[in-house]
Design a protein around this motif. Structure first.
Motif, PDB file in Angstrom:
ATOM      1  N   LYS A 114     -15.161  13.845 -43.555  1.00 58.52           N
ATOM      2  CA  LYS A 114     -13.923  13.141 -43.205  1.00 58.52           C
ATOM      3  C   LYS A 114     -14.148  11.621 -43.262  1.00 58.52           C
ATOM      4  O   LYS A 114     -13.326  10.885 -43.818  1.00 58.52           O
ATOM      5  N   GLU A 115     -15.267  11.176 -42.727  1.00 67.76           N
ATOM      6  CA  GLU A 115     -15.551   9.733 -42.764  1.00 67.76           C
ATOM      7  C   GLU A 115     -15.659   9.233 -44.204  1.00 67.76           C
ATOM      8  O   GLU A 115     -15.179   8.153 -44.535  1.00 67.76           O
ATOM      9  N   LEU A 116     -16.292  10.036 -45.033  1.00 68.03           N
ATOM     10  CA  LEU A 116     -16.402   9.649 -46.441  1.00 68.03           C
ATOM     11  C   LEU A 116     -15.005   9.513 -47.060  1.00 68.03           C
ATOM     12  O   LEU A 116     -14.711   8.505 -47.720  1.00 68.03           O
ATOM     13  N   LEU A 117     -14.161  10.499 -46.847  1.00 64.01           N
ATOM     14  CA  LEU A 117     -12.826  10.474 -47.466  1.00 64.01           C
ATOM     15  C   LEU A 117     -12.009   9.300 -46.916  1.00 64.01           C
ATOM     16  O   LEU A 117     -11.210   8.701 -47.643  1.00 64.01           O
ATOM     17  N   ASP A 118     -12.222   8.955 -45.654  1.00 68.94           N
ATOM     18  CA  ASP A 118     -11.501   7.818 -45.074  1.00 68.94           C
ATOM     19  C   ASP A 118     -11.818   6.519 -45.820  1.00 68.94           C
ATOM     20  O   ASP A 118     -11.032   5.584 -45.836  1.00 68.94           O
ATOM     21  N   GLU A 119     -12.997   6.477 -46.424  1.00 67.48           N
ATOM     22  CA  GLU A 119     -13.397   5.262 -47.154  1.00 67.48           C
ATOM     23  C   GLU A 119     -12.849   5.229 -48.576  1.00 67.48           C
ATOM     24  O   GLU A 119     -12.907   4.199 -49.241  1.00 67.48           O
ATOM     25  N   LEU A 120     -12.382   6.362 -49.059  1.00 63.96           N
ATOM     26  CA  LEU A 120     -11.957   6.447 -50.466  1.00 63.96           C
ATOM     27  C   LEU A 120     -10.440   6.347 -50.603  1.00 63.96           C
ATOM     28  O   LEU A 120      -9.702   6.650 -49.666  1.00 63.96           O
ATOM     29  N   GLU A 121     -10.004   5.959 -51.776  1.00 66.50           N
ATOM     30  CA  GLU A 121      -8.563   5.898 -52.049  1.00 66.50           C
ATOM     31  C   GLU A 121      -8.099   7.170 -52.766  1.00 66.50           C
ATOM     32  O   GLU A 121      -8.902   7.868 -53.387  1.00 66.50           O
ATOM     33  N   HIS A 122      -6.822   7.415 -52.718  1.00 61.60           N
ATOM     34  CA  HIS A 122      -6.204   8.528 -53.462  1.00 61.60           C
ATOM     35  C   HIS A 122      -6.837   9.881 -53.145  1.00 61.60           C
ATOM     36  O   HIS A 122      -7.150  10.652 -54.043  1.00 61.60           O
ATOM     37  N   VAL A 123      -7.054  10.147 -51.888  1.00 59.41           N
ATOM     38  CA  VAL A 123      -7.691  11.426 -51.550  1.00 59.41           C
ATOM     39  C   VAL A 123      -6.776  12.290 -50.678  1.00 59.41           C
ATOM     40  O   VAL A 123      -7.221  13.253 -50.074  1.00 59.41           O
ATOM     41  N   GLN A 124      -5.497  11.924 -50.661  1.00 62.01           N
ATOM     42  CA  GLN A 124      -4.600  12.678 -49.764  1.00 62.01           C
ATOM     43  C   GLN A 124      -4.459  14.141 -50.176  1.00 62.01           C
ATOM     44  O   GLN A 124      -4.049  14.964 -49.367  1.00 62.01           O
TER      45      GLN A 124
ATOM     46  N   VAL B 247     -25.120  15.071 -53.302  1.00 63.27           N
ATOM     47  CA  VAL B 247     -24.269  14.937 -54.490  1.00 63.27           C
ATOM     48  C   VAL B 247     -22.950  15.635 -54.159  1.00 63.27           C
ATOM     49  O   VAL B 247     -22.940  16.820 -53.812  1.00 63.27           O
ATOM     50  N   ILE B 248     -21.858  14.868 -54.253  1.00 66.98           N
ATOM     51  CA  ILE B 248     -20.557  15.402 -53.821  1.00 66.98           C
ATOM     52  C   ILE B 248     -19.537  15.265 -54.958  1.00 66.98           C
ATOM     53  O   ILE B 248     -19.482  14.242 -55.632  1.00 66.98           O
ATOM     54  N   TYR B 249     -18.784  16.309 -55.141  1.00 68.57           N
ATOM     55  CA  TYR B 249     -17.626  16.216 -56.038  1.00 68.57           C
ATOM     56  C   TYR B 249     -16.376  16.566 -55.253  1.00 68.57           C
ATOM     57  O   TYR B 249     -16.384  17.514 -54.461  1.00 68.57           O
ATOM     58  N   LEU B 250     -15.323  15.778 -55.438  1.00 65.93           N
ATOM     59  CA  LEU B 250     -14.043  16.101 -54.820  1.00 65.93           C
ATOM     60  C   LEU B 250     -13.332  17.053 -55.771  1.00 65.93           C
ATOM     61  O   LEU B 250     -13.120  16.718 -56.940  1.00 65.93           O
ATOM     62  N   LEU B 251     -12.972  18.204 -55.288  1.00 63.48           N
ATOM     63  CA  LEU B 251     -12.316  19.178 -56.175  1.00 63.48           C
ATOM     64  C   LEU B 251     -10.860  18.822 -56.400  1.00 63.48           C
ATOM     65  O   LEU B 251     -10.227  18.244 -55.519  1.00 63.48           O
TER      66      LEU B 251
ATOM     67  N   ASN C   4      -6.755  11.840 -62.169  1.00 61.98           N
ATOM     68  CA  ASN C   4      -5.496  12.532 -61.847  1.00 61.98           C
ATOM     69  C   ASN C   4      -5.015  12.241 -60.432  1.00 61.98           C
ATOM     70  O   ASN C   4      -3.823  12.158 -60.170  1.00 61.98           O
ATOM     71  N   ARG C   5      -5.964  12.075 -59.507  1.00 67.96           N
ATOM     72  CA  ARG C   5      -5.517  11.928 -58.122  1.00 67.96           C
ATOM     73  C   ARG C   5      -4.858  10.577 -57.853  1.00 67.96           C
ATOM     74  O   ARG C   5      -4.269  10.373 -56.803  1.00 67.96           O
ATOM     75  N   GLN C   6      -4.972   9.674 -58.814  1.00 71.07           N
ATOM     76  CA  GLN C   6      -4.262   8.396 -58.642  1.00 71.07           C
ATOM     77  C   GLN C   6      -2.787   8.513 -59.009  1.00 71.07           C
ATOM     78  O   GLN C   6      -1.997   7.614 -58.759  1.00 71.07           O
TER      79      GLN C   6
ATOM     80  N   PRO D 175       0.027  14.399 -58.349  1.00 69.81           N
ATOM     81  CA  PRO D 175      -1.124  14.971 -59.065  1.00 69.81           C
ATOM     82  C   PRO D 175      -0.949  16.450 -59.403  1.00 69.81           C
ATOM     83  O   PRO D 175      -1.556  16.932 -60.360  1.00 69.81           O
ATOM     84  N   ALA D 176      -0.120  17.176 -58.638  1.00 69.36           N
ATOM     85  CA  ALA D 176       0.014  18.613 -58.897  1.00 69.36           C
ATOM     86  C   ALA D 176       0.587  18.887 -60.282  1.00 69.36           C
ATOM     87  O   ALA D 176       0.369  19.962 -60.843  1.00 69.36           O
ATOM     88  N   LYS D 177       1.312  17.927 -60.834  1.00 67.80           N
ATOM     89  CA  LYS D 177       1.903  18.167 -62.160  1.00 67.80           C
ATOM     90  C   LYS D 177       0.912  17.907 -63.302  1.00 67.80           C
ATOM     91  O   LYS D 177       1.173  18.286 -64.440  1.00 67.80           O
ATOM     92  N   VAL D 178      -0.169  17.228 -63.010  1.00 67.80           N
ATOM     93  CA  VAL D 178      -1.194  16.880 -64.002  1.00 67.80           C
ATOM     94  C   VAL D 178      -0.499  16.361 -65.282  1.00 67.80           C
ATOM     95  O   VAL D 178      -0.618  16.952 -66.371  1.00 67.80           O
ATOM     96  N   MET D 179       0.168  15.235 -65.126  1.00 65.80           N
ATOM     97  CA  MET D 179       1.044  14.754 -66.203  1.00 65.80           C
ATOM     98  C   MET D 179       0.293  14.400 -67.492  1.00 65.80           C
ATOM     99  O   MET D 179       0.853  14.492 -68.580  1.00 65.80           O
ATOM    100  N   LYS D 180      -0.968  14.004 -67.342  1.00 62.94           N
ATOM    101  CA  LYS D 180      -1.719  13.700 -68.573  1.00 62.94           C
ATOM    102  C   LYS D 180      -1.803  14.956 -69.449  1.00 62.94           C
ATOM    103  O   LYS D 180      -1.623  14.900 -70.671  1.00 62.94           O
ATOM    104  N   HIS D 181      -2.035  16.092 -68.813  1.00 64.81           N
ATOM    105  CA  HIS D 181      -2.096  17.339 -69.587  1.00 64.81           C
ATOM    106  C   HIS D 181      -0.722  17.744 -70.112  1.00 64.81           C
ATOM    107  O   HIS D 181      -0.610  18.271 -71.225  1.00 64.81           O
ATOM    108  N   VAL D 182       0.306  17.487 -69.308  1.00 63.09           N
ATOM    109  CA  VAL D 182       1.656  17.811 -69.796  1.00 63.09           C
ATOM    110  C   VAL D 182       1.905  17.021 -71.090  1.00 63.09           C
ATOM    111  O   VAL D 182       2.452  17.542 -72.066  1.00 63.09           O
ATOM    112  N   GLY D 183       1.451  15.779 -71.098  1.00 63.09           N
ATOM    113  CA  GLY D 183       1.572  14.953 -72.304  1.00 63.09           C
ATOM    114  C   GLY D 183       0.817  15.561 -73.473  1.00 63.09           C
ATOM    115  O   GLY D 183       1.316  15.598 -74.616  1.00 63.09           O
TER     116      GLY D 183
END
Ligand code: SF4
Lengths: 65, 717
Positions: free
Chosen positions: A18-28, A55-59, B560-562, B566-574
């Motif tokens: 959670k702390e990591l995600l709080d530091e990142l943008e566009h993770v809602q 090593v972390i990946y955001l799915l 995509n998350r920017q 993001p659920a529409k994944v518009m780049k792929h729709v393109g």
């Protein structure tokens, strides 16, 4: 240091997901991460501690079958 | 697969049509193939430009030909019921991720309305390369038939067959061997299995030949009993034969542009899948732990959403069980998620003790035939998967159906007196498998289970005196089709995704649980209605074009998350718009894809209406999918439900008994679903009764005279 989506980030003792995600943008829409190969879901973000050198990946947003 | 002794079978050629293969032009052959099993007539017809413009291909073509084949009174087992199989203009593009699907439709024995299933394997592309955008099978043969579409020799053949096994694996292998021994990769077989004859849950198996493993592999057109219709028509198999496959087969309008977008999409998947869902390694089994953690994995007939033993049946286990190797169900699909298990040894049934290959399991099979039955044994799930495929059964309806039976058994609604002595409590592995074997043999209580939940509810009430109202609540079917395997109690949008899905509760139209429940992205009814417009329309588009939806949103661009949505994944729709333009020459932008689907989507809704359904009352849900039916369920998530009552519905629950809380919550949640229906119907351009308005059908250009007449009959003028 830890690696998040192939980028290096600072790490601190006791750091949680959670702390990591709080530091990142566009993770809602992040509900799941892969921490050292293992899936961790959002209900466990607050309690899951990140080890050093992790090593972390955001799915991506979970899209169903 | 076991080493089968090749028992003798006879194919007697009874009809042959030599034809001039229609050339493919920009993804289309512009011809349809019609085979009447009663009269043995074989006809090849040109496809009208109007049909091409409005219905695009794939499911659109299937529905158009079915609409013209059946009347509103046609039942699934009437000879005029058609099984249509089509790929689509983009289907058969090697290397494009998910670029080779077939879409199958028929009037379903379970629902009485059109069912559609999007399936892998090579059949659809091979049939198209052989000259046909769509295949329509009507009639009913009095003897068992095999149909061959041979694009290499430009011949259509109908054979009478005798002595050929019903067992789908063995049958496909034998026919593959028979029709092209030297190049088995040229063959794709569509068949079902022995249980399809005895139940209403029959699936179709579509094959491709796995050259590396030297075996026939399978994907299923699972839902809605298409295999049952196929078996009833006495079709043993339909076989397509085709030779070389290359990017030239579709004769695209702009080959360079098609190559470029193929490279982009495949390249992205190759780079990102290992970092994201790792589907090339684990298929869709990563969803098991994720659904479990978010309380969405169906456990014990959708009573609960998680279980501590679920880690036994998720990706961590199956990653080590799956046979390593390339597993694309279409040539060069970079997602390559169609995994299998080799040298599995069943512990029951005709293959007991023999080594077999299992195609699967996918998430739905794991959840349906595992957690939903209270069974967390990965090998048991493999055995259910194997026998469902072998016997031609849909793993989803089987899982959800047996889960219903188990809950009825535990509630005492049915007893060993009715089940032929079988204990069908949750967790009973042997008896779950025995039900499948009974369906294959056509005997015992399995025959009742094989009729599907809607019929079981009627039989249990009528013959066993079981309480109809509780069965209505816990029987997880809508429109007669069993639910696929997601818990929806906490996602109103997904309740709508299931309840308002055209064919019944299958998630391929809309999967909105996370956006709605986890991310609260669509707080208002209007937001939800918007999602229940856009997503079903876009997902429909894959079925029109002959594509698989997984590469759209299971692997997404890094940025995509920017994106605000993001659920529409518009780049792929393109990319999909570019892909469509490059193949068909019809220049489209991402915005054009939704209206393309809208016409077909509304046409399918009208088709339901034509068959006597397709109204508001038919979009109803069992309460188990909406909220807690029993006090146990309420108590298991008491904090959540108490909060819902007090915060969302402003109910003072001080001193209230649980039974009363269950009843009040139910009243509110059911009302909320009705409000959602209003919002969705409005957004889709339908009347309050769920029927497309005259204005909508005119806007979409589907205002054919018989459509107008149908609307008039239903009071829409
Ligand atoms: S993504 Fe998976 S299911 Fe879809 S075509 Fe590719 S291998 Fe088949």
């Amino acid at each position: 240091m830890i690696t998040v989506d192939d980028k290096q980030m600072e790490w601190h003792q006791g750091m949680t997901i959670k702390e990591l995600l709080d530091e990142l943008e566009h993770v809602q829409f992040c509900a799941v991460v892969r921490l050292n190969g293992k899936l961790v879901s959002s209900p466990a973000f607050e309690t899951t501690r990140i080890p050093d050198s992790a090593v972390i990946y955001l799915l991506p947003l979970i899209a169903g079958g | 697969m076991a080493d089968f002794t090749l028992s003798d079978f006879t194919l007697k050629e009874i009809k042959t049509l030599k034809y001039v293969r229609p050339e493919i032009e920009k993804g289309y052959t512009d011809h349809s193939l019609h085979i009447n099993l009663s009269s043995r007539e074989i006809e090849i017809k040109p496809i009208d430009k109007m049909v091409k413009d409005k219905f695009i291909g794939g499911k659109g073509y299937d529905l158009w030909f079915m609409w013209n084949a059946v009347t509103g009174k046609t039942k699934w087992n009437d000879p005029e019921n058609a099984i249509c199989i089509a790929s689509g203009p983009l289907g058969g593009t090697p290397g494009y991720p998910g670029g080779g699907k077939s879409i199958v439709t028929t009037i379903s024995p379970l629902t009485g309305i059109p069912i559609d299933s999007n399936v892998g394997g090579y059949f659809g592309p091979y049939a198209k390369f052989s000259g046909f955008d769509v295949l329509e099978l009507t009639g009913k043969s009095d003897t068992e038939m095999v149909v061959l579409i041979d694009g290499i020799d430009s011949k259509i053949k109908i054979y009478e067959v005798s002595g050929l096994t019903d067992d789908s694996y063995e049958l496909s292998m034998k026919l593959t061997d028979y029709f092209d021994k030297d190049k088995p990769v040229n063959i794709s077989v569509v068949s079902t299995g022995s249980a399809a004859k005895n139940t209403e849950l029959g699936c179709l198996n579509f094959t491709w030949f796995d050259a590396k493993r030297k075996r026939v592999r399978y994907k299923q057109a699972g839902r809605g009993g298409i295999g049952t219709v196929f078996a009833h028509k006495n079709i043993k198999a339909v076989v397509a034969r085709w030779g070389s496959v290359s990017m030239k087969n579709n004769n695209p309008a702009d080959p360079e542009a098609m190559k470029a977008v193929t490279k982009l999409h495949a390249g992205e998947i190759n780079t990102l899948d290992p970092k994201q869902n790792r589907m090339a390694l684990v298929g869709t089994t990563h969803l098991v732990p994720i659904m479990n953690d978010h309380d969405c994995l169906p456990v014990n007939n959708f009573r609960y959403g998680n279980h501590p033993e679920s880690h036994n049946i998720g990706e961590a286990v199956y990653e080590h069980i799956f046979d390593k190797g390339f597993d694309g169900c279409w040539r060069g699909c970079a997602v390559a998620c169609a995994h299998g298990v080799k040298d599995f040894v069943p512990f029951t049934g005709p293959y007991k003790g023999q080594k077999v290959f299992v195609d699967g399991p996918e998430y739905e099979t794991v959840a349906g035939c595992g957690s939903n039955l209270g069974i967390f044994d990965p090998f048991f799930i493999l055995e259910m998967n194997f026998y469902c495929d072998t016997y031609g059964l849909d793993t989803i309806s089987i899982g959800t159906g047996i889960a219903f039976v188990m809950e009825c058994f535990e509630m005492g609604l049915i007893t060993t007196k009715h089940t032929g002595g079988m204990d069908l409590s949750f967790g009973n592995r042997l008896n779950s498998l025995e039900l499948l074997h009974q369906m294959a043999r056509g005997e015992g209580f399995g025959m009742i289970v094989g009729k599907g939940i809607r019929n079981m509810k009627a039989i249990f009430a009528r013959d066993f005196g079981a309480d109809a109202s509780i069965m209505q609540d816990i029987g997880m079917e809508s429109k007669g089709l069993e639910f696929s395997e997601y818990m929806t109690k906490e996602s109103l949008a997904q309740q709508g995704g299931y309840g308002m899905a055209l064919k019944g509760p299958q998630h391929d139209e809309a999967w909105l649980i996370f956006l709605d429940m986890v991310h609260n992205f669509m707080p208002t009814f209007e937001n939800k209605a918007e999602a229940l417009h856009w997503f079903p329309m876009f997902r429909t588009w894959f079925g029109l074009c002959g594509l698989c939806k997984l590469p759209w949103n299971d692997i997404v661009p890094e940025d995509n998350r920017q994106n605000p949505e993001p659920a529409k994944v518009m780049k792929h729709v393109g990319w999909y718009a570019d892909f469509f333009s490059s193949v068909t020459g019809r220049k489209v932008s991402p915005d054009d894809l939704i209206p393309m689907s809208e016409a077909v989507y509304n046409f399918q809704r009208l088709f339901n209406l034509k068959m006597g359904y397709g109204k508001r009352e038919h979009d109803s849900l069992p309460y188990r999918s909406v909220g807690p039916v029993t006090m146990d369920e309420y108590n298991s998530r008491m904090e959540r439900y108490d909060k819902d009552l007090t915060e969302n519905y402003k109910v003072d629950i001080t001193g209230m008994e649980v039974a009363e809380k269950v009843a009040i919550l139910r009243k509110h949640r059911e009302a909320r679903y009705e409000t959602l229906k209003d919002a969705v119907y409005k957004r889709r351009g339908w009347t309050g009764n769920g029927i497309p308005t005259l204005e909508t059908v005119k806007r979409l250009g589907i205002d054919f005279p018989d459509v107008i007449e149908l609307l008039k009959l239903n009071g829409v003028v």
